[in-house]
Enzyme design. Structure first.
Site, PDB file in Angstrom:
ATOM      1  N   GLU A 165       9.984   1.390  10.412  1.00  0.00           N
ATOM      2  CA  GLU A 165      11.011   2.406  10.131  1.00  0.00           C
ATOM      3  C   GLU A 165      10.339   3.753  10.287  1.00  0.00           C
ATOM      4  O   GLU A 165       9.561   4.162   9.433  1.00  0.00           O
ATOM      5  CB  GLU A 165      11.532   2.267   8.697  1.00  0.00           C
ATOM      6  N   VAL A 213      -7.206   1.074   3.542  1.00  0.00           N
ATOM      7  CA  VAL A 213      -6.367  -0.019   3.037  1.00  0.00           C
ATOM      8  C   VAL A 213      -5.300  -0.412   4.059  1.00  0.00           C
ATOM      9  O   VAL A 213      -5.104  -1.597   4.358  1.00  0.00           O
ATOM     10  CB  VAL A 213      -5.727   0.400   1.681  1.00  0.00           C
ATOM     11  N   GLY A 214      -4.629   0.588   4.626  1.00  0.00           N
ATOM     12  CA  GLY A 214      -3.594   0.315   5.624  1.00  0.00           C
ATOM     13  C   GLY A 214      -4.169  -0.363   6.863  1.00  0.00           C
ATOM     14  O   GLY A 214      -3.581  -1.299   7.413  1.00  0.00           O
ATOM     15  N   GLY A 230      -4.753   3.439  -1.969  1.00  0.00           N
ATOM     16  CA  GLY A 230      -5.890   3.687  -1.081  1.00  0.00           C
ATOM     17  C   GLY A 230      -5.449   4.434   0.158  1.00  0.00           C
ATOM     18  O   GLY A 230      -4.255   4.685   0.347  1.00  0.00           O
ATOM     19  N   GLY A 250      -4.737   5.309   4.146  1.00  0.00           N
ATOM     20  CA  GLY A 250      -4.172   4.603   5.282  1.00  0.00           C
ATOM     21  C   GLY A 250      -5.239   4.026   6.195  1.00  0.00           C
ATOM     22  O   GLY A 250      -5.162   2.877   6.615  1.00  0.00           O
ATOM     23  N   CYS A 296      13.768  10.983   6.727  1.00  0.00           N
ATOM     24  CA  CYS A 296      13.775  10.543   8.119  1.00  0.00           C
ATOM     25  C   CYS A 296      15.185  10.585   8.708  1.00  0.00           C
ATOM     26  O   CYS A 296      15.350  10.715   9.906  1.00  0.00           O
ATOM     27  CB  CYS A 296      13.201   9.137   8.216  1.00  0.00           C
ATOM     28  N   LYS A 310       0.846  -1.195   0.000  1.00  0.00           N
ATOM     29  CA  LYS A 310       0.000   0.000   0.000  1.00  0.00           C
ATOM     30  C   LYS A 310       0.879   1.241   0.000  1.00  0.00           C
ATOM     31  O   LYS A 310       1.407   1.657   1.020  1.00  0.00           O
ATOM     32  CB  LYS A 310      -0.927   0.053   1.223  1.00  0.00           C
ATOM     33  N   GLU A 317      10.078  15.993  14.831  1.00  0.00           N
ATOM     34  CA  GLU A 317      10.485  15.864  13.428  1.00  0.00           C
ATOM     35  C   GLU A 317       9.685  16.859  12.585  1.00  0.00           C
ATOM     36  O   GLU A 317       8.457  16.826  12.564  1.00  0.00           O
ATOM     37  CB  GLU A 317      10.227  14.440  12.955  1.00  0.00           C
TER      38      GLU A 317
HETATM   39  P1  NAP Z   1       2.380   8.520   7.588  1.00  0.00           P
HETATM   40  O1  NAP Z   1       1.242   9.420   7.759  1.00  0.00           O
HETATM   41  O2  NAP Z   1       2.885   7.753   8.739  1.00  0.00           O
HETATM   42  O3  NAP Z   1       1.986   7.536   6.383  1.00  0.00           O
HETATM   43  C1  NAP Z   1       2.772   6.462   5.994  1.00  0.00           C
HETATM   44  C2  NAP Z   1       1.896   5.412   5.368  1.00  0.00           C
HETATM   45  O4  NAP Z   1       1.003   4.881   6.346  1.00  0.00           O
HETATM   46  C3  NAP Z   1       1.008   5.960   4.243  1.00  0.00           C
HETATM   47  O5  NAP Z   1       0.873   4.999   3.234  1.00  0.00           O
HETATM   48  C4  NAP Z   1      -0.299   6.170   4.979  1.00  0.00           C
HETATM   49  O6  NAP Z   1      -1.412   6.218   4.138  1.00  0.00           O
HETATM   50  C5  NAP Z   1      -0.328   4.977   5.887  1.00  0.00           C
HETATM   51  N1  NAP Z   1      -1.261   5.100   6.999  1.00  0.00           N
HETATM   52  C6  NAP Z   1      -1.795   6.228   7.538  1.00  0.00           C
HETATM   53  N2  NAP Z   1      -2.661   5.922   8.523  1.00  0.00           N
HETATM   54  C7  NAP Z   1      -2.680   4.574   8.634  1.00  0.00           C
HETATM   55  C8  NAP Z   1      -3.363   3.655   9.482  1.00  0.00           C
HETATM   56  N3  NAP Z   1      -4.226   4.068  10.409  1.00  0.00           N
HETATM   57  N4  NAP Z   1      -3.140   2.326   9.323  1.00  0.00           N
HETATM   58  C9  NAP Z   1      -2.272   1.896   8.396  1.00  0.00           C
HETATM   59  N5  NAP Z   1      -1.609   2.707   7.555  1.00  0.00           N
HETATM   60  C10 NAP Z   1      -1.791   4.044   7.671  1.00  0.00           C
HETATM   61  O7  NAP Z   1       3.636   9.260   7.037  1.00  0.00           O
HETATM   62  P2  NAP Z   1       3.654  10.360   5.880  1.00  0.00           P
HETATM   63  O8  NAP Z   1       3.056  11.612   6.356  1.00  0.00           O
HETATM   64  O9  NAP Z   1       3.100   9.753   4.667  1.00  0.00           O
HETATM   65  O10 NAP Z   1       5.260  10.504   5.725  1.00  0.00           O
HETATM   66  C11 NAP Z   1       6.052  11.303   6.560  1.00  0.00           C
HETATM   67  C12 NAP Z   1       6.545  10.566   7.788  1.00  0.00           C
HETATM   68  O11 NAP Z   1       7.174   9.338   7.455  1.00  0.00           O
HETATM   69  C13 NAP Z   1       7.576  11.347   8.538  1.00  0.00           C
HETATM   70  O12 NAP Z   1       7.188  11.491   9.882  1.00  0.00           O
HETATM   71  C14 NAP Z   1       8.871  10.533   8.451  1.00  0.00           C
HETATM   72  O13 NAP Z   1       9.650  10.533   9.563  1.00  0.00           O
HETATM   73  C15 NAP Z   1       8.406   9.174   8.178  1.00  0.00           C
HETATM   74  N6  NAP Z   1       9.385   8.463   7.332  1.00  0.00           N
HETATM   75  C16 NAP Z   1      10.242   7.544   7.912  1.00  0.00           C
HETATM   76  C17 NAP Z   1      11.179   6.883   7.152  1.00  0.00           C
HETATM   77  C18 NAP Z   1      12.101   5.857   7.740  1.00  0.00           C
HETATM   78  O14 NAP Z   1      12.699   5.087   7.010  1.00  0.00           O
HETATM   79  N7  NAP Z   1      12.275   5.774   9.036  1.00  0.00           N
HETATM   80  C19 NAP Z   1      11.258   7.136   5.801  1.00  0.00           C
HETATM   81  C20 NAP Z   1      10.401   8.064   5.249  1.00  0.00           C
HETATM   82  C21 NAP Z   1       9.450   8.709   6.027  1.00  0.00           C
HETATM   83  P3  NAP Z   1      -1.985   7.667   3.654  1.00  0.00           P
HETATM   84  O15 NAP Z   1      -0.960   8.193   2.735  1.00  0.00           O
HETATM   85  O16 NAP Z   1      -3.264   7.339   3.009  1.00  0.00           O
HETATM   86  O17 NAP Z   1      -2.145   8.490   4.897  1.00  0.00           O
END
Ligand code: NAP
Ligand code: MG
Length: 471
Positions: A244, A205-206, A200, A202, A278, A169, A378
């Site tokens: 991660e 689908v997530g 889809g 989060g 990140c 996803k 962050e």
């Molecule tokens: P995010 O909101 O955590 O979303 C990541 C993924 O999780 C997306 O596909 C999101 O779908 C999905 N998701 C959201 N709510 C969910 C739920 N309740 N159940 C299951 N899946 C769900 O992160 P983002 O805003 O897209 O990205 C930025 C963040 O990612 C930053 O905080 C950064 O630190 C972190 N990051 C970490 C790394 C690492 O390797 N450690 C790398 C890159 C980014 P949607 O897009 O539909 O919300």
């Protein structure tokens, strides 16, 4: 205008049952690029069923067969660098420099997985027993937008090496990038159901991936907040999780460091991927008595940092992925000002001439301390806080005074001294006098930066379950 109205299940592009649409907006111009039709719960369940059926035979494949599949996937994308770079620039606003490096990481993921398979033994002896490392089952892969196809390749390559099948996803904001990779992967002709990709939300689908009892493991990259939600849900069915998550990486400049090299590298480490990384080094820890000298070099380096159209090969900082992300970064800059930190360079608002896109001014705060929100949370944008320390011991203490622990950086004229400091930092990776990547070394976080590791043997073993035969 593109409409992405297919998802990939059981080796075919199919029309999702879900009918909700999501607009794809250019981060550079804020003009509409297209739309994506989002999958729903029924779609994910169909994808999980396909992966579950495929797992029966795929988990029995030999190392040679898996190497062959990995080679085919790599070959399917290898000659398409330009297309992958272009779509990442257009849809995500990733700079040409970042998008090019990201593509190289994509193809290298397959090389690394093949390399692992050439040396890894799925049978070991421990104690007096034979230990068989078994494919864990169907893996749910949930990823963010900041290097979407890079994450797909890294996680999929490892899953295939381990004999696992997957449901992916991606972020709906990465739909065009996802479409491109799905089309080329399809040419590789893998057995049906080995990988399935569902666009889809989060929370739809997530959430189903986190809940579904047929998912054995989740590999998630994203925010710490969502990682915690997934882990809580996953424990109900005892899914294994690799998380991660975020970071607030410290970069210690020791007092003997060559500042003419260390500071430009520190700025590059802070603003990599336009700050949406990140592993970005967002806390710069400097010796108190070198502050004035360092401020001068930082100001000069940042004023020479090119912000603008991500297509231009010299651009170092492109737009934020979305208006929401732009607002988030602005709010943090305001927070820094309210907390009493002082802006050395950058500040609120958009750079001149870049008003149409989600561009921010690369910003550096001085007079910051490690208790401020700008130093603890962050930001995920090009915002750096400079914090002073009195001696090495205090530098290490400040570096470790964080809830995160993904990556850290140390610069010194003496490798030996840097090594001693690096060995005391609570971080999954520490970079000494460089910004490098070792695809065979573990990657992941201490503390709230995550659970588990990716890459190398530890990364592979996170997709395997040991069975000891005592006889
Ligand atoms: P995010 O909101 O955590 O979303 C990541 C993924 O999780 C997306 O596909 C999101 O779908 C999905 N998701 C959201 N709510 C969910 C739920 N309740 N159940 C299951 N899946 C769900 O992160 P983002 O805003 O897209 O990205 C930025 C963040 O990612 C930053 O905080 C950064 O630190 C972190 N990051 C970490 C790394 C690492 O390797 N450690 C790398 C890159 C980014 P949607 O897009 O539909 O919300
Ligand atoms: Mg999100």
């Amino acid at each position: 205008m593109k409409t992405i109205d297919k998802i990939y299940i059981n080796g075919a592009f199919v029309t999702p049952k879900g009918n909700e649409r999501f607009e794809l907006i250019s981060p550079t111009t804020n003009k509409k690029l297209g739309e994506v039709v989002l999958g729903n719960t029924e779609d994910v369940i169909a994808a999980i069923d396909a992966a579950k059926r495929a797992f029966k035979t795929f988990s029995k494949t030999t190392t040679e067969e898996r190497i062959e599949y990995l080679q085919r996937l790599k070959a399917s994308i290898e000659k398409r660098k330009q297309e992958f770079v272009d779509v990442m620039i257009e849809e995500y606003g990733g700079t040409f420099q970042f998008a090019s490096a990201s593509f190289d990481n994509m193809t290298n993921s397959f090389n690394s997985a093949i390399k692992l398979l050439n040396t890894y033994s799925f049978k070991k002896t421990m104690g007096e027993s034979e230990v068989q490392m078994e494919s864990i089952g169907v893996v749910g892969i949930i990823i963010p937008w900041n290097s979407s196809n890079g994450f797909i390749c890294g996680k999929l390559a490892t899953a295939i090496a381990a004999g696992c099948t997957v449901v992916i996803k991606p972020s709906e904001m990465s739909a065009q990038q996802t479409q491109l990779i799905s089309e080329y992967f399809h040419e590789a002709g893998l057995p049906k159901g080995v990988y399935n990709i569902v666009n889809g939300l989060g929370e739809v689908v997530g959430a189903e991936i986190s809940r579904n009892p047929d998912i054995a493991k989740i590999s998630f990259t994203g925010s710490t907040m969502v990682g915690k939600m997934i882990a809580k849900e996953a424990v109900n069915t005892m899914k294994r999780v690799t998380l991660e998550l975020g970071g607030k990486s410290p970069n210690i400049i020791l007092d003997d460091a060559d500042l003419s090299k260390a500071i430009p590298m520190a700025i590059a480490a802070a603003f990599m991927n336009s700050g949406q990384a990140c592993i970005a080094a967002t806390r710069l820890l400097v010796p108190e008595n070198k502050l004035e000298e360092i401020k001068n070099i930082v100001s000069k380096t940042v004023s020479n940092t090119i912000v603008g159209d991500p297509k231009n090969q010299t651009t170092a900082v492109g737009p934020m992925v979305s208006k929401k992300q732009y607002e988030r970064v602005q709010n943090y800059i305001q927070t820094g000002i309210d907390e009493g930190a002082e802006i050395l360079v950058g500040g609120l608002g958009k750079p001149k001439g870049l008003e149409d896109g989600n561009f921010v001014k690369p910003t550096v705060f001085v007079n910051a301390n490690n208790q401020m929100r700008i130093a603890r949370e962050e930001i995920f944008g090009p915002v750096l806080s400079i914090i002073t320390y009195k001696d090495e011991e205090e530098a290490i203490e400040i570096a470790n005074d964080t809830t995160y622990g993904l990556q850290a950086y140390v610069s010194s004229a003496s490798e030996d001294r840097a090594y001693k400091v690096a060995s005391q930092l609570q971080a999954g990776r520490v970079q000494i006098n460089k910004i490098g990547h070792d695809p065979m070394a573990p990657f992941g976080g201490f503390k709230q930066s995550g659970i588990g590791r990716e890459f190398g043997t530890l990364g592979l073993e996170a997709y395997l379950e040991p069975r000891a035969l005592i006889r």
